[in-house]
Design a protein around this motif. Sequence first.
Motif, short mmCIF file in Angstrom:
data_model
loop_
_atom_site.label_atom_id
_atom_site.label_comp_id
_atom_site.label_asym_id
_atom_site.label_seq_id
_atom_site.Cartn_x
_atom_site.Cartn_y
_atom_site.Cartn_z
N ARG A 133 32.72 -2.17 -1.13
CA ARG A 133 31.68 -2.48 -0.13
C ARG A 133 32.43 -3.00 1.09
O ARG A 133 33.06 -4.07 1.04
N VAL A 134 32.42 -2.23 2.16
CA VAL A 134 33.25 -2.55 3.33
C VAL A 134 32.62 -3.68 4.14
O VAL A 134 31.45 -3.61 4.52
N GLU A 135 33.43 -4.71 4.38
CA GLU A 135 32.95 -5.83 5.21
C GLU A 135 33.37 -5.61 6.66
O GLU A 135 32.58 -5.81 7.58
N VAL A 136 34.61 -5.17 6.85
CA VAL A 136 35.14 -4.93 8.19
C VAL A 136 36.03 -3.68 8.13
O VAL A 136 36.80 -3.52 7.20
N SER A 137 35.89 -2.83 9.15
CA SER A 137 36.72 -1.62 9.27
C SER A 137 37.61 -1.77 10.50
O SER A 137 37.12 -2.12 11.58
N GLY A 138 38.89 -1.51 10.34
CA GLY A 138 39.83 -1.66 11.46
C GLY A 138 40.13 -0.31 12.12
O GLY A 138 40.31 0.68 11.42
N ILE A 139 40.20 -0.30 13.46
CA ILE A 139 40.52 0.94 14.17
C ILE A 139 41.96 0.90 14.67
O ILE A 139 42.39 -0.12 15.22
N GLU A 191 45.86 -13.10 12.38
CA GLU A 191 45.19 -12.01 13.08
C GLU A 191 45.30 -12.20 14.59
O GLU A 191 45.37 -13.33 15.07
N LEU A 192 45.31 -11.09 15.30
CA LEU A 192 45.19 -11.11 16.76
C LEU A 192 43.73 -11.43 17.09
O LEU A 192 42.86 -11.35 16.22
N PRO A 193 43.41 -11.75 18.35
CA PRO A 193 41.99 -11.90 18.72
C PRO A 193 41.25 -10.62 18.34
O PRO A 193 41.81 -9.53 18.44
N VAL A 194 40.00 -10.77 17.85
CA VAL A 194 39.28 -9.57 17.42
C VAL A 194 38.12 -9.25 18.36
O VAL A 194 37.51 -10.15 18.93
N ILE A 195 37.85 -7.98 18.50
CA ILE A 195 36.71 -7.49 19.30
C ILE A 195 35.86 -6.69 18.32
O ILE A 195 36.30 -5.67 17.80
N ARG A 196 34.65 -7.21 18.03
CA ARG A 196 33.80 -6.58 17.01
C ARG A 196 32.77 -5.64 17.62
O ARG A 196 32.16 -5.97 18.63
N PHE A 197 32.57 -4.51 16.98
CA PHE A 197 31.49 -3.59 17.35
C PHE A 197 30.65 -3.32 16.10
O PHE A 197 31.21 -3.18 15.01
N PRO A 198 29.30 -3.19 16.25
CA PRO A 198 28.51 -2.74 15.11
C PRO A 198 28.79 -1.26 14.85
O PRO A 198 29.22 -0.54 15.77
N LEU A 199 28.51 -0.80 13.64
CA LEU A 199 28.78 0.60 13.28
C LEU A 199 28.12 1.57 14.26
O LEU A 199 28.70 2.58 14.64
N ASP A 200 26.89 1.24 14.69
CA ASP A 200 26.16 2.14 15.60
C ASP A 200 26.90 2.35 16.92
O ASP A 200 26.61 3.30 17.63
N ALA A 210 33.56 1.79 20.47
CA ALA A 210 34.75 1.15 19.90
C ALA A 210 35.96 2.08 19.99
O ALA A 210 37.07 1.67 20.35
N HIS A 211 35.74 3.36 19.67
CA HIS A 211 36.84 4.33 19.79
C HIS A 211 37.32 4.44 21.24
O HIS A 211 38.52 4.48 21.51
N GLU A 212 36.34 4.45 22.17
CA GLU A 212 36.72 4.56 23.58
C GLU A 212 37.53 3.34 24.02
O GLU A 212 38.46 3.45 24.82
N ALA A 213 37.17 2.17 23.48
CA ALA A 213 37.91 0.94 23.85
C ALA A 213 39.37 1.06 23.40
O ALA A 213 40.29 0.73 24.16
N VAL A 214 39.60 1.54 22.18
CA VAL A 214 40.98 1.67 21.69
C VAL A 214 41.71 2.76 22.47
O VAL A 214 42.85 2.59 22.88
N VAL A 264 40.44 -4.09 17.57
CA VAL A 264 39.05 -3.63 17.59
C VAL A 264 38.60 -3.36 16.15
O VAL A 264 39.24 -2.62 15.41
N LEU A 265 37.48 -4.00 15.78
CA LEU A 265 36.98 -3.91 14.41
C LEU A 265 35.52 -3.45 14.42
O LEU A 265 34.77 -3.74 15.35
N ILE A 266 35.13 -2.77 13.36
CA ILE A 266 33.74 -2.34 13.18
C ILE A 266 33.15 -3.13 12.02
O ILE A 266 33.79 -3.29 10.98
#
Length: 325
Positions: A34-40, A294-303, A308-312, A321-323
């Motif tokens: 069950r994924v809690e956080v996904s890393g890009i 961890e480095l500072p994190v920038i969270r995006f919801p899955l939607d 998020a991809h554009e940010a990276v 950047v995390l989802i």
Amino acid sequence: MRAAVYDRHGPAREVLRVEDAERPEPGPGEVRVRVEVSGINPTDWKSRSGATPRPIDGFQIPHHDGAGVIDAVGEGVDPGRNGQRVWLWMAAAGRRWGTAAEWTVVPEGAAVPLPDSASAELGASLGVPAMTAHRCLFADGPVDGKTVLVAGGAGAVGHFAIELAKRAGARVITTVSGPYKAELAAKAGADLVVNYREPGAAEQIRSFAGPGGVDHVVELALGANLQLDLAVLRPGARIVTYAAEAADPVLPVRACMTANVVLRFVLLYGVPPEALGQAVRDITAALAAGALTELPVIRFPLDEIAAAHEAVEGGAVVGKVLIVP
Ligand SMILES: NC(=O)c1ccc[n+]([C@@H]2O[C@H](COP(=O)([O-])OP(=O)(O)OC[C@H]3O[C@@H](n4cnc5c(N)ncnc54)[C@H](OP(=O)(O)O)[C@@H]3O)[C@@H](O)[C@H]2O)c1
């Protein structure tokens, strides 16, 4: 389950969609998480865009890295792993089930126990960056007592290269482009942080490294930095390169010969399995010892995965950047 999916290569907003997908079941030797956080990572957008395309088997849920909790195990897996917090690596390598979804399935070795002291955000930041950093540091043996130069110490790979090198007993010098990144690199434990865009970078590095010079460079911009590297290396030193620039550099062969420099290249997809296993063990031990942060994190919801991809892809983000599915 909710999942981000693409079935052809292209720009994020054109090919990525978030939809209901069937929740996967773990096969023999696999676990479901069950994924809690996904890393890009950059490789995720390059695979999706087609910049460095990877084959799509009908559909692809992106992202190798993540953290979560095992909630089902396949045949042959210890049922005691149910309920275990884990970090994930290479989830989408040759498989449909990346981590940008509420659940993923991975071979059990790709789900590594995450100590309670480590956050899910840290767990989801480790896979590609820390394993690449590990290979770049240790492919040719220990770095204990050596002087290591890490290019780009506030980047994801650079950050873990600093922390793993320090833990391994190296003196660590790193380069950054400005004061905020310098702060992050110093916090990671670098002994000397140098702004590579300012004059005098080579002198600062040489004077810190001492007469011997730098033994080992973890490099992400060989073309841009080779003159700097050659100016600070000891004879016979190594440069280990893990990123390709937009244009391939022209190699100054005589200057490299004069320095008797050793060049190595690393691409995580081709690292031998035993080296990946060693990386997992060393990263796990470093986590348990509290040596990774961890480095500072920038969270995006899955939607908002396209954003998020554009940010990276835009490259201007400082941090990870995390989802959150
Ligand atoms: N070979 C592999 O298996 C592998 C694995 C992971 C990543 N990669 C590649 O490695 C690259 C970095 O990945 P990442 O996740 O660490 O990205 P990241 O978090 O965006 O970090 C990149 C860092 O490099 C710095 N940088 C850029 N040009 C530099 C230069 N000339 N000298 C020193 N620092 C410089 C950037 O900051 P400034 O621009 O402000 O200096 C930034 O802090 C990507 O191209 C990625 O695809 C390859």
